[in-house]
Design a protein around this motif. Structure first.
Motif, PDB file in Angstrom:
ATOM      1  N   THR A 214       0.962  -1.193  -0.008  1.00  9.90           N
ATOM      2  CA  THR A 214       0.114   0.144   0.007  1.00  9.90           C
ATOM      3  C   THR A 214       0.809   1.172  -0.042  1.00  9.90           C
ATOM      4  OG1 THR A 214      -1.589  -1.223   1.232  1.00  9.90           O
ATOM      5  CG2 THR A 214      -1.949   1.308   1.291  1.00  9.90           C
ATOM      6  N   LEU A 215       2.138   1.065   0.664  1.00 10.73           N
ATOM      7  CA  LEU A 215       2.873   2.412   0.778  1.00 10.73           C
ATOM      8  C   LEU A 215       3.509   2.542  -0.819  1.00 10.73           C
ATOM      9  CD1 LEU A 215       4.528   2.309   4.336  1.00 10.73           C
ATOM     10  CD2 LEU A 215       2.849   3.906   3.702  1.00 10.73           C
ATOM     11  N   PHE A 216       3.710   1.411  -1.403  1.00 11.31           N
ATOM     12  CA  PHE A 216       4.526   1.606  -2.599  1.00 11.31           C
ATOM     13  C   PHE A 216       3.204   2.344  -3.531  1.00 11.31           C
ATOM     14  CE2 PHE A 216       8.009  -0.893  -1.324  1.00 11.31           C
ATOM     15  CZ  PHE A 216       8.981  -0.468  -1.923  1.00 11.31           C
ATOM     16  N   GLU A 217       2.010   1.609  -3.449  1.00 10.69           N
ATOM     17  CA  GLU A 217       0.941   2.217  -4.467  1.00 10.69           C
ATOM     18  C   GLU A 217       0.799   3.584  -3.801  1.00 10.69           C
ATOM     19  OE1 GLU A 217      -2.344  -0.310  -3.640  1.00 10.69           O
ATOM     20  OE2 GLU A 217      -3.823   1.439  -4.063  1.00 10.69           O
ATOM     21  N   MET A 218       0.927   4.080  -2.792  1.00 11.91           N
ATOM     22  CA  MET A 218       0.519   5.485  -2.316  1.00 11.91           C
ATOM     23  C   MET A 218       1.778   6.222  -2.970  1.00 11.91           C
ATOM     24  SD  MET A 218      -0.549   5.001   1.552  1.00 11.91           S
ATOM     25  CE  MET A 218      -0.409   6.774   2.072  1.00 11.91           C
ATOM     26  N   ALA A 219       3.040   5.692  -3.034  1.00  9.67           N
ATOM     27  CA  ALA A 219       3.995   6.504  -3.604  1.00  9.67           C
ATOM     28  C   ALA A 219       4.065   6.901  -5.165  1.00  9.67           C
ATOM     29  CB  ALA A 219       5.476   5.541  -3.530  1.00  9.67           C
ATOM     30  N   LYS A 220       3.618   5.655  -5.709  1.00 14.48           N
ATOM     31  CA  LYS A 220       3.111   5.909  -7.336  1.00 14.48           C
ATOM     32  C   LYS A 220       2.152   6.928  -7.429  1.00 14.48           C
ATOM     33  CE  LYS A 220       2.339   2.470 -10.833  1.00 14.48           C
ATOM     34  NZ  LYS A 220       1.888   1.091 -11.053  1.00 14.48           N
ATOM     35  N   ARG A 221       1.236   7.018  -6.636  1.00 11.38           N
ATOM     36  CA  ARG A 221       0.133   7.933  -6.832  1.00 11.38           C
ATOM     37  C   ARG A 221       0.403   9.404  -6.202  1.00 11.38           C
ATOM     38  NH1 ARG A 221      -5.725   5.636  -5.536  1.00 11.38           N
ATOM     39  NH2 ARG A 221      -5.462   3.452  -5.946  1.00 11.38           N
ATOM     40  N   GLN A 222       1.734   9.583  -5.662  1.00 11.61           N
ATOM     41  CA  GLN A 222       2.355  10.667  -5.332  1.00 11.61           C
ATOM     42  C   GLN A 222       1.812  11.330  -4.083  1.00 11.61           C
ATOM     43  OE1 GLN A 222       2.531  13.125  -9.005  1.00 11.61           O
ATOM     44  NE2 GLN A 222       4.514  12.093  -9.436  1.00 11.61           N
ATOM     45  N   LYS A 223       1.181  10.131  -3.252  1.00 14.15           N
ATOM     46  CA  LYS A 223       0.581  10.645  -1.807  1.00 14.15           C
ATOM     47  C   LYS A 223       1.691  10.808  -0.724  1.00 14.15           C
ATOM     48  CE  LYS A 223      -3.701   9.945  -3.219  1.00 14.15           C
ATOM     49  NZ  LYS A 223      -4.779  10.904  -3.437  1.00 14.15           N
ATOM     50  N   LEU A 224       3.132  10.303  -1.134  1.00 16.57           N
ATOM     51  CA  LEU A 224       3.862  10.463   0.012  1.00 16.57           C
ATOM     52  C   LEU A 224       4.710  11.817  -0.407  1.00 16.57           C
ATOM     53  CD1 LEU A 224       5.320   6.760  -0.027  1.00 16.57           C
ATOM     54  CD2 LEU A 224       3.175   7.927   1.368  1.00 16.57           C
ATOM     55  N   SER A 225       5.063  12.454   0.879  1.00 18.03           N
ATOM     56  CA  SER A 225       5.783  13.750   0.741  1.00 18.03           C
ATOM     57  C   SER A 225       7.510  13.240   0.540  1.00 18.03           C
ATOM     58  CB  SER A 225       5.670  14.118   2.136  1.00 18.03           C
ATOM     59  OG  SER A 225       6.273  13.794   3.088  1.00 18.03           O
ATOM     60  N   LEU A 226       7.820  12.108   0.523  1.00 18.27           N
ATOM     61  CA  LEU A 226       9.522  11.724   0.258  1.00 18.27           C
ATOM     62  C   LEU A 226       9.566  10.565  -0.685  1.00 18.27           C
ATOM     63  CD1 LEU A 226      10.435  10.224   3.608  1.00 18.27           C
ATOM     64  CD2 LEU A 226       8.294  10.076   2.798  1.00 18.27           C
ATOM     65  N   PRO A 227      10.683  10.339  -1.402  1.00 14.49           N
ATOM     66  CA  PRO A 227      10.719   9.537  -2.109  1.00 14.49           C
ATOM     67  C   PRO A 227      11.106   7.908  -1.341  1.00 14.49           C
ATOM     68  CG  PRO A 227      12.815  10.553  -2.174  1.00 14.49           C
ATOM     69  CD  PRO A 227      11.870  11.417  -1.356  1.00 14.49           C
ATOM     70  N   LEU A 228      10.613   6.942  -2.124  1.00 10.15           N
ATOM     71  CA  LEU A 228      10.362   5.606  -1.260  1.00 10.15           C
ATOM     72  C   LEU A 228      11.355   4.889  -2.433  1.00 10.15           C
ATOM     73  CD1 LEU A 228       9.486   3.067   0.105  1.00 10.15           C
ATOM     74  CD2 LEU A 228       7.546   3.277  -1.021  1.00 10.15           C
ATOM     75  N   VAL A 229      12.196   4.189  -1.685  1.00  5.41           N
ATOM     76  CA  VAL A 229      13.380   3.464  -2.481  1.00  5.41           C
ATOM     77  C   VAL A 229      13.462   1.946  -1.637  1.00  5.41           C
ATOM     78  CG1 VAL A 229      16.031   3.499  -2.861  1.00  5.41           C
ATOM     79  CG2 VAL A 229      14.631   5.574  -3.006  1.00  5.41           C
ATOM     80  N   GLU A 230      13.599   0.713  -2.653  1.00  4.87           N
ATOM     81  CA  GLU A 230      13.941  -0.524  -2.005  1.00  4.87           C
ATOM     82  C   GLU A 230      15.423  -0.423  -2.032  1.00  4.87           C
ATOM     83  OE1 GLU A 230      12.026  -3.308  -4.768  1.00  4.87           O
ATOM     84  OE2 GLU A 230      11.185  -3.967  -3.137  1.00  4.87           O
ATOM     85  N   LYS A 231      16.183  -1.099  -0.831  1.00  4.30           N
ATOM     86  CA  LYS A 231      17.496  -0.846  -0.801  1.00  4.30           C
ATOM     87  C   LYS A 231      18.065  -1.887   0.382  1.00  4.30           C
ATOM     88  CE  LYS A 231      21.400   2.279  -0.144  1.00  4.30           C
ATOM     89  NZ  LYS A 231      21.848   2.239   1.151  1.00  4.30           N
ATOM     90  N   ARG A 232      18.898  -2.580  -0.060  1.00  4.16           N
ATOM     91  CA  ARG A 232      19.426  -3.491   0.945  1.00  4.16           C
ATOM     92  C   ARG A 232      20.170  -2.692   2.177  1.00  4.16           C
ATOM     93  NH1 ARG A 232      23.242  -8.501  -1.568  1.00  4.16           N
ATOM     94  NH2 ARG A 232      21.272  -9.902  -1.203  1.00  4.16           N
ATOM     95  N   LEU A 233      19.585  -3.021   3.332  1.00  7.79           N
ATOM     96  CA  LEU A 233      19.980  -2.263   4.526  1.00  7.79           C
ATOM     97  C   LEU A 233      20.677  -3.091   5.868  1.00  7.79           C
ATOM     98  CD1 LEU A 233      16.477  -0.379   4.720  1.00  7.79           C
ATOM     99  CD2 LEU A 233      18.489   0.652   3.901  1.00  7.79           C
ATOM    100  N   THR A 234      21.744  -2.387   6.111  1.00  8.43           N
ATOM    101  CA  THR A 234      22.460  -3.266   7.243  1.00  8.43           C
ATOM    102  C   THR A 234      21.767  -2.736   8.773  1.00  8.43           C
ATOM    103  OG1 THR A 234      23.972  -1.220   7.339  1.00  8.43           O
ATOM    104  CG2 THR A 234      24.404  -3.105   5.869  1.00  8.43           C
ATOM    105  N   PRO A 235      22.312  -3.579   9.656  1.00 11.11           N
ATOM    106  CA  PRO A 235      21.874  -3.129  10.969  1.00 11.11           C
ATOM    107  C   PRO A 235      22.264  -1.740  11.228  1.00 11.11           C
ATOM    108  CG  PRO A 235      22.641  -5.425  11.105  1.00 11.11           C
ATOM    109  CD  PRO A 235      22.822  -4.827   9.508  1.00 11.11           C
TER     110      PRO A 235
END
Ligand code: PLP
Length: 285
Positions: A214-235
């Protein structure tokens, strides 16, 4: 248990009376798939997507559904209708069936058992939004790759959650065998750093959460105020985040303010996280 209304293969029972065979493969081997969702105004949330994901999980473990999607939907609706509660959590469990003998052979199993649990949904505790929750890291032992099926085998998640509780934390972020953070034990994991929202990719061994979707869908519809990125994340990425939160269908968005005893940002729920929760609830309602 008395608060539950449970549908087993079409028959509705009160919690304490609900029974299933000891030869059920879900009981014997965790040989089952499941979904958790909730209602908003007595309507099941994203129910078609949940049933689709149930079938995808079933396909991933070669569990041949003997119920159709339409039958499952109709049983879910029937159970909601039978409940006196205003809003509910719903768990749909589909097991490979009842064995005719002990043994792994899938040919020993009969038709699936379909169990639908419903229970009144309680509002999230108020302190989650004033204080946020604390997390630890839990190292997974089993190597996984790709998006995970949601099966009845939650052994590592259970151990991660248990470890967290022993350390007086709310829950654990699990780390895969390559050293990357994947998700919470029953939630997806997110951080905000320098004005960007990040979440680990499904390929790191992450459930394709519907709140995440749903958050990705919101990003696509420009409902989020910041960019959304899928990224490998470490501790370390998590520990050094400006804000952090977890998501799940039944809890929406929950701010994380401490990881391994270290404050995230100033140690209070982040401004952007709280704003995301507000627009998320607006979007799904
Ligand atoms: N990851 C795991 C392992 C889960 O068990 C869950 C939910 O139960 C999630 C993520 C969140 O998924 P959803 O947003 O569909 O509830």
């Amino acid at each position: 248990m008395k608060d539950f209304l449970i549908n087993i293969n079409g028959q509705i029972h009160n919690g304490p009376e609900a029974r299933i065979s000891v030869f059920d493969r879900g009981f014997l081997y965790g040989d089952s798939v499941y979904e958790s969702t909730r209602t908003f105004n007595r309507k099941p949330f994203r129910i078609h997507q949940h049933i689709d994901r149930l079938f995808l999980s079933a396909e991933k473990i070669s569990l041949l559904p003997t119920y159709s999607k339409e039958q499952i939907l109709s049983e879910v609706l029937k159970t909601i209708k039978a409940s006196p509660c205003s809003d509910l959590t719903i768990r749909i469990v589909l097991t490979r069936g009842t064995n005719t003998d002990l043994g792994l052979d899938t040919d020993l199993s009969g038709d699936n058992n379909l169990i639908i649990f419903t229970k009144e949904i309680k509002p999230n505790p108020a302190w989650w939004l004033t204080d946020g929750v604390s997390m630890i890291f839990y190292q997974k032992k089993i190597e996984v790759s790709g998006s995970l099926p949601k099966t009845g085998n939650y052994q590592e998640n259970i151990l991660g959650n248990r470890e967290a509780h022993q350390q007086k934390a709310y829950d654990a972020f699990m780390i895969n065998t390559f050293g990357f953070v994947t998700e919470g034990t029953t939630s997806n994991a997110w951080i905000i750093k320098d004005g960007t929202l990040y979440t680990p990719p499904l390929s790191d061994g992450v459930l394709d959460g519907l709140t995440r979707k749903t958050l990705f869908e919101m990003a696509k519809r420009q409902k989020l105020s910041l960019p959304l990125v899928e990224k490998r994340l470490t501790p370390e990425d998590f520990k050094n985040a400006d804000e952090c939160f977890i998501t799940s269908t039944t809890r929406n968005i929950v701010p994380v303010t401490k990881i391994e005893e270290r404050n995230i940002g100033p140690g209070i729920p982040g401004r952007i996280t709280l704003e995301l929760l507000r627009i998320y609830l607006e979007f799904v309602n």
